[in-house]
Scaffold this motif. Structure first.
Motif, short mmCIF file in Angstrom:
data_model
loop_
_atom_site.label_atom_id
_atom_site.label_comp_id
_atom_site.label_asym_id
_atom_site.label_seq_id
_atom_site.Cartn_x
_atom_site.Cartn_y
_atom_site.Cartn_z
N LYS A 19 26.63 39.01 31.81
CA LYS A 19 27.20 38.17 32.86
C LYS A 19 26.85 36.69 32.61
O LYS A 19 27.69 35.82 32.80
CB LYS A 19 26.71 38.62 34.24
CG LYS A 19 27.36 39.93 34.69
CD LYS A 19 26.79 40.45 36.00
CE LYS A 19 27.58 41.67 36.48
NZ LYS A 19 26.98 42.28 37.70
N ALA A 21 26.43 35.36 29.77
CA ALA A 21 27.14 34.90 28.57
C ALA A 21 28.64 34.81 28.80
O ALA A 21 29.38 34.38 27.92
CB ALA A 21 26.84 35.84 27.41
N GLY A 22 29.10 35.23 29.97
CA GLY A 22 30.55 35.22 30.23
C GLY A 22 31.26 36.38 29.55
O GLY A 22 32.48 36.36 29.37
N ALA A 24 30.99 39.74 30.56
CA ALA A 24 31.34 40.85 31.45
C ALA A 24 32.84 40.82 31.74
O ALA A 24 33.42 39.75 31.94
CB ALA A 24 30.55 40.75 32.75
N TYR A 26 35.92 41.51 33.98
CA TYR A 26 36.43 41.75 35.34
C TYR A 26 37.92 42.06 35.23
O TYR A 26 38.54 41.82 34.19
CB TYR A 26 36.21 40.50 36.21
CG TYR A 26 34.74 40.11 36.33
CD1 TYR A 26 33.99 40.46 37.45
CD2 TYR A 26 34.11 39.38 35.32
CE1 TYR A 26 32.65 40.11 37.57
CE2 TYR A 26 32.77 39.03 35.42
CZ TYR A 26 32.04 39.39 36.54
OH TYR A 26 30.72 39.04 36.64
N HIS A 28 40.32 40.49 36.27
CA HIS A 28 41.06 39.26 35.93
C HIS A 28 41.14 39.04 34.42
O HIS A 28 42.04 38.37 33.94
CB HIS A 28 40.37 38.05 36.57
CG HIS A 28 39.91 38.31 37.98
ND1 HIS A 28 38.81 39.08 38.28
CD2 HIS A 28 40.43 37.94 39.16
CE1 HIS A 28 38.67 39.17 39.58
NE2 HIS A 28 39.63 38.50 40.14
N ASP A 29 40.17 39.59 33.70
CA ASP A 29 40.06 39.33 32.26
C ASP A 29 40.79 40.38 31.41
O ASP A 29 40.85 40.26 30.20
CB ASP A 29 38.58 39.31 31.84
CG ASP A 29 37.76 38.37 32.73
OD1 ASP A 29 38.30 37.33 33.14
OD2 ASP A 29 36.60 38.70 33.01
N GLY A 193 35.01 37.21 43.12
CA GLY A 193 36.09 37.78 42.30
C GLY A 193 37.11 38.44 43.22
O GLY A 193 36.78 39.37 43.94
N THR A 194 38.34 37.96 43.20
CA THR A 194 39.35 38.51 44.11
C THR A 194 39.72 39.94 43.68
O THR A 194 39.38 40.39 42.60
CB THR A 194 40.62 37.64 44.11
OG1 THR A 194 41.07 37.53 42.76
CG2 THR A 194 40.33 36.25 44.67
N LEU A 244 32.72 44.31 38.85
CA LEU A 244 33.22 43.84 40.14
C LEU A 244 32.60 42.50 40.51
O LEU A 244 31.39 42.34 40.45
CB LEU A 244 32.90 44.85 41.25
CG LEU A 244 33.54 46.23 41.13
CD1 LEU A 244 33.34 47.01 42.43
CD2 LEU A 244 35.01 46.15 40.82
N GLY A 245 33.46 41.58 40.93
CA GLY A 245 33.00 40.27 41.37
C GLY A 245 32.66 40.29 42.85
O GLY A 245 33.23 39.58 43.64
#
Lengths: 796, 155
Positions: A19, A21-22, A24, A26, A28-29, A193-194, A244-245
């Protein structure tokens, strides 16, 4: 006291590095080959008949692959009492009602297409408060129920009642009585995170949906019903859950957008992604229920509570989610927070044309605590008692059965109260700061701490799989949503199995590979999965020790021979290397198998991985996989009597606030905050503090600033500028957290659930402190400066 | 209108053909597949999309992509060093519980980087002001502030 290797340590969580390090992933990704983007057309009215939907222009837009409405898709009934449909046909009952949806090759085209859809409506009279909705002749939100039977009122057919003792008689006999009306607003969970999902079908008609949920297995059930409704009876859904955000209860129901993605994916034969933007998250996801509570509490002349009467009305909004069961959780504090023999509780849930509501962290408990704990201070004042002494006199105690039939076992309520009083310097401060408009206040909480049997099953499964290198996959049906579930489960698994936590990988979020779990709710994750992990670990240890019984001594011999080769001076001791040991002679700790009798003998130690390889690399080998299903010893509430031991254990806590109120501006400044929680046992000190800090700050938002504002059913503040949640500079006061360990006999290593409680008693603690500071009682949340100024004016 | 923009992204010279209405966030996520930078609101209110442009923190959801021409952009991925070694700020967030759901984390860390680059020894109030544009719903900020304090000790 038991000495643990890992339980109670303060360690980083296993998911933290990815998380940070960017890395993870989600929802959205996630992008799948050939994926389309879905977008939903929502209602333009709070209550209206749909006369006509014209989708022709949207269909003609290049890049659009499907346009669907309730008229060209099969009917799917969704929701707790199946009073909702993903796409509305005859009428809309709230602004967020879905009337059409499109799938297109990119999000912009999808958005443009939605704008080209024209819907003709005939507006209907609407109701926006439960009070109006219950009036004679009020517009009816649902003219029929889910089975098509006519409905003539706006009551949701889910009623909650509880009676113990004789409240009327107790009222006559009470020495002091306090009565009040308290309100709580709609608030939004505000996950960073929506929400969103991607639905795709395989060529056999089976569905895979990657979605933001806390209930993958119940969602599988819901979606399989949807498959049957669209003609795919017998086909299966695989639910997978990305990182999950946040979730905070939003993932306890399946949602319209998920079904719409499924319908679009089915229609197009392509993966379809729908992710809500922030405005949609506010306007089309279900917030927490607002409540209106009429409460009466009474006590005898010594200050012992004798009665409590609570009548509550909840605004359901237009459809019914699992949130309609929140009164079952409210029933816990209402019947059982403090010892009170005569209790009456009645909750009505009312349909309106507002946005429909769902669960949020605390599941009704914050609404109940708000009325109970504010009114308790009013009663203490009438009785001429200090609110702390009053609470101590009535506090919950261990090994007690409450009027609702809740079996309290471990209970640190008194310790929590005392901790808060000590930390706040209560005796010196209470009632003495009015000249400076400073005050202290406290409030307690009572919540499920050993899961809650909301569904027929309260179970969870665990699979433990060990590989050739001593790595352990702990496969769970539970969900990490930020709360630290994976960390707690990894530590409990490591402790129970006898390995170091770095050897444990928690695997979750896939109905095809993970064992069944009823859902991550009710602060139950660590409690239930922890217990299942202990059971599974025991089975794995049995298998490991059986293999060790044959291979331990030969391995020891082999290792000694190797050592001799390197060091000719080394003398191999004279042991029976052909000895077959009894499995019960072994112990496993921190990845090493050794003999219980000789734990310190450096020669008689074999690493776990060597034993594990012995299991695999041989003729007629075996593998070390174990499984367990834990279903706690608790009961569903009997809907007729309102009784049942809902949880296997209960959690207690007290929060205390010191505040200063600016009489000119009405602003409340928090000077310090104390949170004492009976947690049973700390598993990971870092994550438990995180849960309490985080819950507390959501509670302070509930207390002071959060409000989902509406005008005739339409949300007015669908963004973070107008919907204010706490930001870092708002946390400008000292906070003290105390975890009180009561070592619960049912909890994994003594632990109880702590996910939700941090939020529950914050608002009444603050309100009670404000009363101490300036002598005004605010009864409706949030406590804004305007309300304080107006109350001060009235007082004068 | 499309235009070829050239800029430095995490230390590498890159170029991309970009439409005039695209924001930097879209280009980072969709063109360069750097999905570590998150979109929390798309309106500059939550800070989840924070990146550094020439060392200053910006909300990439509101930053027109055309504007990065010739500039240097650092994203959360750019902090990770060879061999997947975390940057000291990232390490501090991991070690001190500054992360829960993780969605705000990349933006929070980039704001911290901008803060500490300018002011390596901030007070608690300065830390809170430094991340005032980054919303977090999980942690209550206490352990985030502690993480930043610890990161500053090593900075």
């Amino acid at each position: 006291m038991t000495q643990y290797s890992f339980i109670g340590t303060e360690v980083p969580r296993p998911d933290a590095s990815d998380k940070a390090a960017g890395k993870a992933l989600y929802i959205h990704d996630m992008v799948l080959p050939g994926m389309l983007y879905g977008k939903i057309k929502y209602s333009e009215y709070a209550h209206a008949r749909i006369k006509h939907i014209d989708t022709s222009r949207a269909e003609r837009l290049p890049g659009v692959r499907a346009v669907i409405t309730g008229y060209n898709t099969p009917e799917i009934r969704i929701g707790f009492i199946r009073d909702n449909m993903p796409l509305k046909k005859d009428k809309v009952r709230q602004f967020r009602d879905e009337v059409a949806a499109v799938a297109a090759i990119d999000p912009e085209i999808a958005e443009e297409a939605v704008e080209l859809i024209r819907v003709e409506y005939e507006e209907l009279p609407a109701v926006f408060t439960p009070e109006d909705a219950l009036k004679e002749g009020a517009p009816i939100v649902h003219e029929t129920d889910a089975r098509g039977r006519p409905k003539s009122d706006n009551l949701v057919p889910v009623a909650w009642n509880f009676v113990a003792g004789d409240v009327e008689k107790a009222k006559q006999e009470a020495a002091f009585i306090a009565e009040g009306r308290f309100q709580t607003p709609l608030i939004q969970q505000s996950c960073m995170g929506t929400a969103g999902c991607i639905a795709e079908f395989d060529l056999e008609g089976n569905l895979t949906i990657h979605t933001k949920t806390q209930i993958p297995f119940l969602a599988q059930n819901d979606f399989n019903r949807a498959l049957a409704a669209i003609g795919l009876k017998g086909k299966n859904t695989r639910v997978t859950v990305p990182t999950l955000g946040g979730s905070f209860g939003t993932g306890l129901d399946t949602h319209g957008y998920e079904y719409i993605a499924i319908l679009l994916a089915y229609k197009t034969g392509r993966p379809v992604k729908i992710v809500l933007n922030r405005e949609e998250e506010f306007t089309t996801l279900s917030p927490r229920q607002p409540t209106e509570t009429h409460i009466i509490q009474g006590c005898d002349k010594e200050g012992k509570l004798t009665l409590r009467e609570v009548r509550m009305v909840l605004d359901n909004g237009a459809y019914t989610s699992w949130g309609a069961t929140t009164p079952s959780v409210m029933m816990l504090p209402i019947s059982s927070l403090y010892r009170v023999p005569n209790v009456l509780y009645e909750a009505k849930i009312v349909y309106t044309n507002n946005t429909y509501c769902q669960a949020m962290r605390g599941y009704g408990n914050p609404q109940a605590a708000w009325a109970l704990e504010c009114n308790l201070d009013d009663l203490a004042e009438k009785a001429g008692m200090d609110p702390f002494e009053f609470r101590m006199l009535n506090a919950n105690i261990p090994d007690d059965t409450t009027p609702m039939g809740l079996n309290i076992t471990s209970c640190g309520h008194e310790a929590c109260l005392k901790t808060v009083a000590d930390r706040l310097n209560w005796k010196q401060k209470r009632g003495k700061g009015r000249d400076k408009a400073r005050g202290v206040g406290m409030a307690s909480l009572f919540h499920v701490g050993g899961s809650g049997r909301v569904y027929r099953s309260d179970g969870t499964g665990i699979i433990m799989k060990l590989d050739d290198f001593g790595n352990v996959s702990v496969i769970t049906g539970g969900i990490e949503m930020g709360q630290g579930f994976n960390s707690a489960l990894a530590l409990v698994s490591a402790e129970a199995l006898g390995v170091t936590p770095d050897k444990v990988t928690v695997i979750s979020g896939d109905t095809a590979t993970c064992p069944w779990d009823v859902g991550t709710h009710a602060s139950r994750g660590a409690f239930t999965a922890g217990n299942a992990a202990i059971m599974a670990a025991q089975k794995a240890r049995d298998k490991i020790f059986r293999i060790a019984s044959e291979h331990f001594m030969p391995r020891v011999h082999y290792k000694l021979k190797k050592r001799k080769k390197k060091d000719p001076d080394f003398e191999i001791p004279d042991l029976d290397y052909n000895r077959i040991c009894d499995p019960s002679e072994f112990e496993l700790k921190e990845n090493v198998v050794f003999l219980k009798e000789e734990p310190d003998n450096p020669l008689l130690r074999v690493s776990l991985e060597e034993i594990l390889r012995e299991a695999h690399y041989r003729e007629q080998g075996s593998m070390i996989i174990s499984e367990a299903f834990y279903d706690p010893p608790n009961q569903m509430i009997d809907m007729k009597t309102g009784r049942g031991n809902l949880s296997a254990t209960y959690i207690f806590g007290t929060h205390g606030a010191e505040v200063e109120v600016d009489r000119e501006t009405g602003k409340v400044k928090i000077l310090q905050f104390v949170a004492a929680h009976d947690v049973g046992k700390v598993i990971n000190r870092q994550t438990i503090k995180g849960q309490i800090y985080g819950g507390m700050m959501q509670g302070l938002g509930y207390a002071l600033c959060e409000e989902y504002k509406t005008d005739k059913g339409r949300n007015l503040n669908p963004n973070f500028l107008d919907y204010k949640i706490f930001s870092a500079p708002d946390v400008n006061f000292p906070i003290h957290i105390e975890c009180i360990e009561t070592d619960d006999k049912e909890g994994p290593f003594g632990a109880k659930g702590v996910g939700e409680p941090g939020l529950v008693p914050v608002a009444p603690a603050v309100a009670n402190a404000i009363y101490d500071a300036i002598g005004v009682r605010i009864r409706d949340l949030p406590i804004t400066p305007e309300k304080i100024l107006s109350a001060l004016k009235k007082k004068q | 209108m499309k235009k070829l923009i050239r800029f430095t992204l995490n230390g590498h010279e890159v170029s991309a053909e970009v439409e005039s209405h695209r924001m930097l966030l879209e280009v980072l996520r969709n063109t360069f597949h750097l999905t570590g930078t998150k979109e929390g609101c798309g309106q500059g209110e939550c800070g989840a999309c924070t990146v550094l442009v020439d060392g200053l923190s910006v909300d990439s959801c509101l930053y027109p992509a055309f504007e990065v021409e010739g500039k240097s952009v650092t994203t959360i991925e750019g902090l990770v060093e060879e061999g997947s070694r975390l940057h000291p700020i990232q390490e501090a967030f991991v070690e001190h519980g500054g992360i829960q759901c993780g969605f705000c984390t990349p933006g929070m860390i980039m704001s911290t980087k901008a803060l500490l680059d300018e002011n390596p020894h901030p007070t608690d109030d300065e830390i809170k002001r430094g991340i005032s544009g980054n919303l977090c719903r999980c942690t209550g900020y206490v352990q985030i502030v502690e993480s930043i304090r610890k990161a500053a000790e090593k900075y």
